[in-house]
Enzyme design. Structure first.
Site, PDB file in Angstrom:
ATOM      1  N   LYS A  68       0.860  -1.378   0.356  1.00  0.00           N
ATOM      2  CA  LYS A  68      -0.208  -0.235  -0.130  1.00  0.00           C
ATOM      3  C   LYS A  68       0.969   1.304   0.424  1.00  0.00           C
ATOM      4  O   LYS A  68       0.089   2.361  -0.386  1.00  0.00           O
ATOM      5  CB  LYS A  68      -1.201   0.166   1.488  1.00  0.00           C
ATOM      6  N   ASP A 104     -10.487   3.881   2.277  1.00  0.00           N
ATOM      7  CA  ASP A 104     -10.723   2.644   3.427  1.00  0.00           C
ATOM      8  C   ASP A 104     -10.988   4.144   4.352  1.00  0.00           C
ATOM      9  O   ASP A 104     -12.162   3.432   4.977  1.00  0.00           O
ATOM     10  CB  ASP A 104      -9.089   2.477   4.456  1.00  0.00           C
TER      11      ASP A 104
END
Ligand code: ATR
Length: 275
Positions: A68, A104
């Site tokens: 990520k 997210d």
């Protein structure tokens, strides 16, 4: 656009990811000529993977552990929220360029709005347990939603202090052992640690004295009802499980790659639960 639109999830390991099932559900629900694959990619293989997807005309990808942070670094452009969170979970490929986003925090807030029917007291302090990658997304989203004060408690206090330095004056750092004492006026209590996940010890927190209108939410979703949520519910708090965060974070990617605005509903939830 012609031909099958392709996207997938890049990670290592990635076989356990339920994203192909989730996107597969939406692809068939919206009748899109598209596909979504597992893309197992070792720690040193992200750049090569992204280059080959670009070359082959893929629409984009989700990115999970351990890639990520690197995904954000190698992108040509990134959204403000991805830069603030310091990681990317969604990549879009356009004209040979890589655009990075992090959805997210968006997924976290959308899940709360969806599953806490009476909402939460956004004017009260929120208490966030944990200071890892997931915590960064939650902190960004709560600050963005206007939280007046965020109290961060983490086993390793220095990590919480680093977040306070980075995210600014609305963050207060609490000693891990003092967490229970910081809850009485909280509107929202969030677990972002891995405690309570299947195979991990439970997160034990004393909810005595917590206001009945506080909401507790966990980003862990295996099991769906973690010991933390069970204990909060036993004290009369409203609780929100972590599955919806996973479902909602996937929406912006699906829309960008496949051109349809997908909806998270009970049918999708039960299909994902069954899997
Ligand atoms: P993620 O990116 O999923 O948030 P992470 O960066 O490894 O993962 O962070 C895991 C979080 O769970 C951290 O806040 C970690 O606390 P430390 O910073 O002290 O490591 C927390 N955590 C994991 N195991 C824990 C335990 N046994 N007790 C308390 N906190 C724990």
């Amino acid at each position: 656009m012609t031909g099958t639109l392709r996207a997938g999830v890049i990670g290592w390991p990635v076989e356990h990811s339920i994203s192909p099932k989730l996107h597969g559900y939406w692809l068939s629900a919206y009748g899109v000529d598209g596909s979504y694959a597992h893309l197992p990619t070792p720690a040193d293989g992200l750049e090569e993977r992204v280059s080959s997807l670009l070359r082959d005309g893929w629409r984009g990808a989700n990115v999970t552990l351990p890639h990520k942070e690197e995904a954000l670094r190698l992108a040509d452009e990134a959204t403000e929220r991805a830069r603030a969170i310091g990681a990317a979970n969604t990549l879009m490929f356009r004209k040979g360029r890589v655009f990075a986003d992090n959805t997210d925090g968006f997924g976290f807030i959308e899940n709360l709005q969806d599953r806490a029917p009476r909402g939460w007291r956004a004017d009260r302090p929120a208490v966030v347990l944990g200071a890892g990658g997931a915590s960064r997304a939650v902190i960004w989203s709560l600050l963005d939603a206007g939280a007046p004060e965020l109290r961060i408690a983490n086993r390793t206090r220095a990590r919480a202090e680093a977040l306070a330095t980075e995210f600014g004056p609305r963050i207060a750092v609490i000693d891990w052992e003092e967490t229970a004492n910081s809850l009485s006026d909280a509107g929202l209590i969030v677990n972002t640690t891995s405690l309570g996940m299947k195979g991990e010890p439970p997160l034990e927190l004393d909810f005595e004295g917590v206001g009945p209108d506080a909401v507790a939410t966990d980003i862990v979703y295996t099991p769906l009802e973690t010991p933390f949520l069970a204990s909060a519910a036993a004290h009369g708090l409203a609780t929100v499980d972590g599955l919806g965060m996973l479902l909602h974070q996937a929406r912006p990617g699906f829309e960008a790659w496949f051109g349809e605005k997908p909806v998270v509903d009970d049918r999708l939830r039960s299909i994902m639960l069954a899997s």
